[in-house]
Scaffold this motif. Structure first.
Motif, short mmCIF file in Angstrom:
data_model
loop_
_atom_site.label_atom_id
_atom_site.label_comp_id
_atom_site.label_asym_id
_atom_site.label_seq_id
_atom_site.Cartn_x
_atom_site.Cartn_y
_atom_site.Cartn_z
N GLY A 325 0.82 -1.20 0.00
CA GLY A 325 0.00 0.00 0.00
C GLY A 325 0.85 1.25 0.00
N PHE A 326 0.35 2.29 -0.63
CA PHE A 326 1.03 3.58 -0.72
C PHE A 326 0.01 4.67 -0.46
CE2 PHE A 326 2.63 0.51 -3.76
CZ PHE A 326 3.99 0.45 -3.47
N MET A 327 0.43 5.73 0.23
CA MET A 327 -0.49 6.85 0.48
C MET A 327 0.20 8.17 0.17
SD MET A 327 -2.62 7.93 3.89
CE MET A 327 -3.16 9.63 4.13
N PHE A 328 -0.50 9.02 -0.58
CA PHE A 328 -0.02 10.36 -0.89
C PHE A 328 -0.87 11.38 -0.13
CE2 PHE A 328 2.13 8.27 -4.28
CZ PHE A 328 3.22 9.08 -4.58
N ASN A 329 -0.19 12.32 0.52
CA ASN A 329 -0.82 13.49 1.15
C ASN A 329 -0.12 14.71 0.62
OD1 ASN A 329 -1.80 15.52 2.94
ND2 ASN A 329 -0.06 15.12 4.30
N TYR A 330 -0.87 15.59 -0.03
CA TYR A 330 -0.31 16.85 -0.52
C TYR A 330 -0.69 17.93 0.49
CZ TYR A 330 0.71 14.44 -4.87
OH TYR A 330 1.21 13.55 -5.80
N ASN A 331 0.31 18.41 1.22
CA ASN A 331 0.07 19.35 2.32
C ASN A 331 -0.72 20.56 1.86
OD1 ASN A 331 3.34 18.45 3.23
ND2 ASN A 331 1.55 17.88 4.41
N GLY A 332 -1.78 20.87 2.61
CA GLY A 332 -2.59 22.03 2.31
C GLY A 332 -3.66 21.82 1.26
N GLU A 333 -3.68 20.65 0.64
CA GLU A 333 -4.69 20.38 -0.38
C GLU A 333 -5.99 19.88 0.26
OE1 GLU A 333 -4.96 21.12 -3.37
OE2 GLU A 333 -3.15 20.84 -4.55
N GLU A 334 -7.07 20.05 -0.47
CA GLU A 334 -8.40 19.74 0.04
C GLU A 334 -8.87 18.37 -0.46
OE1 GLU A 334 -10.97 23.05 -0.69
OE2 GLU A 334 -9.51 24.52 0.03
N HIS A 335 -10.17 18.19 -0.53
CA HIS A 335 -10.76 16.90 -0.90
C HIS A 335 -10.26 16.43 -2.26
CE1 HIS A 335 -13.60 13.66 -0.57
NE2 HIS A 335 -14.31 14.05 -1.62
#
Length: 376
Positions: A325-335
């Protein structure tokens, strides 16, 4: 009615009515009158999407757009009865140098016998003797978009013309629901459509991917706990734990989330205390040990609709269980991704993910070594 004041319609005036054929999704226009003393008269019906016409101020002429999956919405003009039509712009000429695709409407049945529709998009150089990787995109009912033109673009979900141009077949099935078990309902609608296409011989059964965002992301997270048909899956902003999500709020509005599970999109039909097992059974996290499909998750830390701890819970479960599994979080981005740099970045990485598992492309470095925080 009343005395012919403002806002009334003269029964003798001709009305222009837009029509959509619910079986074929053809669109067009009819003439009719309020008094209803005759049947509406068909002016035009095409297997296209026809925009609302604008009438010339000093002539009996209309201007409107006409489009399809493979036809850019160029401008057309014609008489007000849609005769003597002529195209007056040619922006779509830019498509000629690209491999595009052709969209068709397909009928199929869910596993419990419900008639459904789906959009099948094949590359324009399609050869039925070949076997293609299949990309499935889901949300709820999608077939009304059959004739929509979609320009290739970066974003949160797959770009259908881009994937088709690069050798995929894309399938967008409708999903219909009862109350109580939305994940199971999704399986009943998604799997039969895929099996139908596999039987037709042009899909590689070992190269099937699926992608969806928000409600689509939830359904995918659930489905990969129940089937191994997918070689890879991407779930954007998924609810993974309906128990913890039920007690949360929408961060953007402060609205409690309980209504969604009891009465609207999540369709569980009752509160957590009335049907506690239903909340557990519909939550992917409680079945994560069954997952054998490589899963890519997108969940951003300013998501105001689905709190991003739902993605954190799920990726932590996958890691604890030694799943891929891999997860991306783009800081400050919304839904959904809003900044172009992030849209482009995720579009490339999602394509790399699917190309690796569905087309045998080399493993990208980020799937092996991750991405350091200072390189984000």
């Amino acid at each position: 009615g009343g005395g012919g004041g403002g806002g009334t319609i003269d029964p003798g005036e001709t009305l222009l009515l837009k029509a959509v054929d619910q079986q074929t999704m053809a669109q067009g226009f009819y003439h009719d009158r309020v008094r209803g003393d005759r049947l509406p008269r068909k002016l035009i019906m095409l297997d296209k999407s026809i925009g609302n016409p604008n009438k010339a101020a000093d002539a009996e002429r209309f201007m409107f757009t006409r489009s399809a999956f493979d036809e850019f919405p160029d401008l057309w003009i014609g008489d007000t009865d849609f005769q003597n039509l002529r195209k007056i712009s040619n922006v779509g000429k830019q498509l000629d140098k690209f491999i595009w695709g052709n969209a068709e409407l397909r009928d199929f049945y869910s596993s419990d016998g419900k008639p459904l529709k789906g959009i099948l998009v094949k590359p324009e150089n399609f050869d039925p003797k070949n076997q293609y990787p299949l990309m499935v995109y889901i949300y709820e009912t999608l077939h009304s978009g059959l004739h929509n033109f979609r320009a290739p673009s970066a974003g949160t979900s797959i770009s259908v013309p881009y994937y088709v141009s690069n050798g995929y077949v894309v399938w967008q099935p409708d999903i219909e629901y009862d109350t109580g078990y939305p994940g199971r309902d999704a399986l009943k609608c998604v799997l039969p459509g895929i099996q139908m296409l596999i039987k037709e011989g042009f899909i590689n059964p070992k190269a099937i991917g699926i992608q969806g965002h928000s409600w689509g992301g939830y359904q995918i997270s659930y489905m990969v706990t129940q089937t191994n048909i997918f070689a890879a899956a991407e779930a954007g902003a998924p609810v993974s734990n309906m128990v913890s999500a039920y007690g949360g709020i929408r961060w953007s509005s402060g609205m409690v989330r309980q209504f969604q599970y009891e009465r609207t999109q999540s369709r569980l039909g009752a509160s957590l205390w009335e049907v506690p097992m239903r909340y557990l059974e519909n939550s992917p996290i409680f079945w994560a040990d069954k997952i054998q499909t490589p899963l890519l998750i997108l969940h951003n830390d300013q998501d105001g609709a689905v709190p991003w701890y739902q993605g954190i819970e799920f990726i932590m479960a996958l890691r604890r269980l030694n799943k891929v599994g891999f997860m991306f979080n783009y800081n400050g981005e919304e839904h959904g991704l809003r900044q172009e740099v992030n849209q482009k970045d995720f579009t490339v990485r999602m394509q790399q993910f699917f190309d690796h598992y569905l087309k045998g492309a080399p493993t990208p470095d980020w799937m092996i070594n991750g991405i350091q925080a200072w390189k984000k």
